[in-house]
Design a protein around this motif. Structure first.
Motif, PDB file in Angstrom:
ATOM      1  N   LEU A   2       0.822  -1.205   0.000  1.00 56.07           N
ATOM      2  CA  LEU A   2       0.000   0.000   0.000  1.00 56.07           C
ATOM      3  C   LEU A   2       0.867   1.271   0.000  1.00 56.07           C
ATOM      4  O   LEU A   2       0.504   2.275  -0.599  1.00 56.07           O
ATOM      5  N   ALA A   3       2.015   1.217   0.660  1.00 57.54           N
ATOM      6  CA  ALA A   3       2.931   2.361   0.645  1.00 57.54           C
ATOM      7  C   ALA A   3       3.472   2.591  -0.771  1.00 57.54           C
ATOM      8  O   ALA A   3       3.598   3.744  -1.217  1.00 57.54           O
ATOM      9  N   ALA A   4       3.769   1.503  -1.483  1.00 55.58           N
ATOM     10  CA  ALA A   4       4.251   1.625  -2.856  1.00 55.58           C
ATOM     11  C   ALA A   4       3.155   2.216  -3.755  1.00 55.58           C
ATOM     12  O   ALA A   4       3.433   3.087  -4.588  1.00 55.58           O
ATOM     13  N   VAL A   5       1.923   1.762  -3.573  1.00 53.93           N
ATOM     14  CA  VAL A   5       0.803   2.296  -4.363  1.00 53.93           C
ATOM     15  C   VAL A   5       0.602   3.778  -4.050  1.00 53.93           C
ATOM     16  O   VAL A   5       0.406   4.598  -4.955  1.00 53.93           O
ATOM     17  N   ALA A   6       0.676   4.142  -2.768  1.00 56.14           N
ATOM     18  CA  ALA A   6       0.533   5.554  -2.386  1.00 56.14           C
ATOM     19  C   ALA A   6       1.639   6.394  -3.016  1.00 56.14           C
ATOM     20  O   ALA A   6       1.394   7.518  -3.484  1.00 56.14           O
ATOM     21  N   THR A   7       2.852   5.862  -3.054  1.00 55.50           N
ATOM     22  CA  THR A   7       3.967   6.576  -3.681  1.00 55.50           C
ATOM     23  C   THR A   7       3.708   6.766  -5.170  1.00 55.50           C
ATOM     24  O   THR A   7       3.933   7.854  -5.717  1.00 55.50           O
ATOM     25  N   MET A   8       3.225   5.720  -5.850  1.00 53.75           N
ATOM     26  CA  MET A   8       2.936   5.820  -7.283  1.00 53.75           C
ATOM     27  C   MET A   8       1.825   6.832  -7.555  1.00 53.75           C
ATOM     28  O   MET A   8       1.920   7.622  -8.503  1.00 53.75           O
ATOM     29  N   VAL A   9       0.785   6.840  -6.727  1.00 53.24           N
ATOM     30  CA  VAL A   9      -0.291   7.818  -6.893  1.00 53.24           C
ATOM     31  C   VAL A   9       0.264   9.227  -6.667  1.00 53.24           C
ATOM     32  O   VAL A   9      -0.053  10.164  -7.404  1.00 53.24           O
ATOM     33  N   PHE A 161      -0.354   6.219 -12.568  1.00 50.81           N
ATOM     34  CA  PHE A 161      -1.649   5.740 -12.081  1.00 50.81           C
ATOM     35  C   PHE A 161      -1.905   4.308 -12.539  1.00 50.81           C
ATOM     36  O   PHE A 161      -2.449   3.488 -11.785  1.00 50.81           O
ATOM     37  N   LEU A 162      -1.490   3.975 -13.767  1.00 50.03           N
ATOM     38  CA  LEU A 162      -1.620   2.587 -14.242  1.00 50.03           C
ATOM     39  C   LEU A 162      -0.754   1.633 -13.420  1.00 50.03           C
ATOM     40  O   LEU A 162      -1.200   0.534 -13.060  1.00 50.03           O
ATOM     41  N   PHE A 163       0.482   2.044 -13.126  1.00 49.88           N
ATOM     42  CA  PHE A 163       1.344   1.209 -12.278  1.00 49.88           C
ATOM     43  C   PHE A 163       0.679   0.948 -10.932  1.00 49.88           C
ATOM     44  O   PHE A 163       0.703  -0.173 -10.419  1.00 49.88           O
ATOM     45  N   ALA A 164       0.094   1.988 -10.341  1.00 51.40           N
ATOM     46  CA  ALA A 164      -0.573   1.837  -9.037  1.00 51.40           C
ATOM     47  C   ALA A 164      -1.745   0.880  -9.155  1.00 51.40           C
ATOM     48  O   ALA A 164      -1.922  -0.007  -8.302  1.00 51.40           O
ATOM     49  N   GLY A 165      -2.544   1.041 -10.213  1.00 51.68           N
ATOM     50  CA  GLY A 165      -3.694   0.146 -10.413  1.00 51.68           C
ATOM     51  C   GLY A 165      -3.265  -1.292 -10.626  1.00 51.68           C
ATOM     52  O   GLY A 165      -3.856  -2.228 -10.050  1.00 51.68           O
ATOM     53  N   ILE A 166      -2.256  -1.509 -11.429  1.00 44.81           N
ATOM     54  CA  ILE A 166      -1.762  -2.869 -11.692  1.00 44.81           C
ATOM     55  C   ILE A 166      -1.202  -3.476 -10.421  1.00 44.81           C
ATOM     56  O   ILE A 166      -1.445  -4.665 -10.123  1.00 44.81           O
ATOM     57  N   ALA A 167      -0.475  -2.689  -9.637  1.00 38.73           N
ATOM     58  CA  ALA A 167       0.067  -3.196  -8.370  1.00 38.73           C
ATOM     59  C   ALA A 167      -1.060  -3.616  -7.430  1.00 38.73           C
ATOM     60  O   ALA A 167      -0.967  -4.662  -6.761  1.00 38.73           O
ATOM     61  N   LEU A 168      -2.139  -2.844  -7.382  1.00 39.67           N
ATOM     62  CA  LEU A 168      -3.282  -3.211  -6.526  1.00 39.67           C
ATOM     63  C   LEU A 168      -3.942  -4.495  -7.009  1.00 39.67           C
ATOM     64  O   LEU A 168      -4.292  -5.367  -6.197  1.00 39.67           O
ATOM     65  N   VAL A 169      -4.128  -4.624  -8.314  1.00 40.99           N
ATOM     66  CA  VAL A 169      -4.739  -5.841  -8.868  1.00 40.99           C
ATOM     67  C   VAL A 169      -3.879  -7.054  -8.527  1.00 40.99           C
ATOM     68  O   VAL A 169      -4.390  -8.093  -8.060  1.00 40.99           O
TER      69      VAL A 169
END
Length: 185
Positions: A2-9, A161-169
């Motif tokens: 989640l920290a990585a996704v927050a960083t990407m966003v 934003f795509l990287f964050a979405g893909i990481a979440l998926v």
């Protein structure tokens, strides 16, 4: 994760902010075309390099030439000939002048003189003057355009934003797989 996704966003939002900044910068460059001519910036200021303003410079002596890929006023590919000129008694950085265009990279015969033109970005020396009228039998170079200034911050924002979405998926698929394995055991 989640920290990585927050960083990407966060990086995506930062790129959106940079896109706004770049768009206002490009608008100021477009507006510069209508402003009065300025003295050639002997020492350009990085925050305000005076791009796309009309100017003139007196090339007292051509010190060196460089030929780079360029286009003529008709859009034909070839060589832009850039003269490194002495502009005063040897002090200072001098001036870089796009003297014109040709099909050959060979240095033209030109010893200097007064040149009017448009201040444009230069990858090596920050600014150069693109001559309004070519010298030394060269053809007119393509005028500098704000279309040539890179502006890809929106694409970078979408990418983050795509990287964050893909990481979440991937994260949720991994959790689902782990929960299935745990329930079968």
């Amino acid at each position: 994760m989640l920290a990585a996704v927050a960083t990407m966003v966060g990086l995506g939002i930062w790129q959106l902010q940079r896109a706004d900044w770049k768009n206002s910068l490009l608008a100021s460059y477009e507006a510069a075309r209508d402003k009065p001519a300025i003295s050639y910036p002997a020492v350009p200021v990085e925050d305000d390099p005076s791009y796309f303003r009309r100017s003139s410079v007196n090339c007292l002596e051509v010190i060196d030439w460089r030929a780079v890929s360029g286009r003529n006023a008709n859009g034909q590919a070839g060589w832009a000939h850039i003269a490194h000129c002495k502009t005063s008694g040897g002090e200072g950085p001098g001036a870089h002048i796009v003297a014109g265009w040709s099909k050959s990279p060979e240095d033209p015969e030109w010893g200097g003189g007064l040149v009017d033109g448009i201040v444009a970005p230069d990858s090596q020396y920050m600014v150069r003057l693109v001559a309004s009228e070519p010298v030394a039998g060269l053809q007119k170079s393509q005028e500098p355009s704000t279309d040539d200034v890179p502006n890809n911050h929106m694409a970078y924002a979408v990418q983050w934003f795509l990287f964050a979405g893909i990481a979440l998926v991937i994260y949720f698929l991994a959790l689902r797989g782990r929960n299935k394995a745990a329930s079968q055991a």
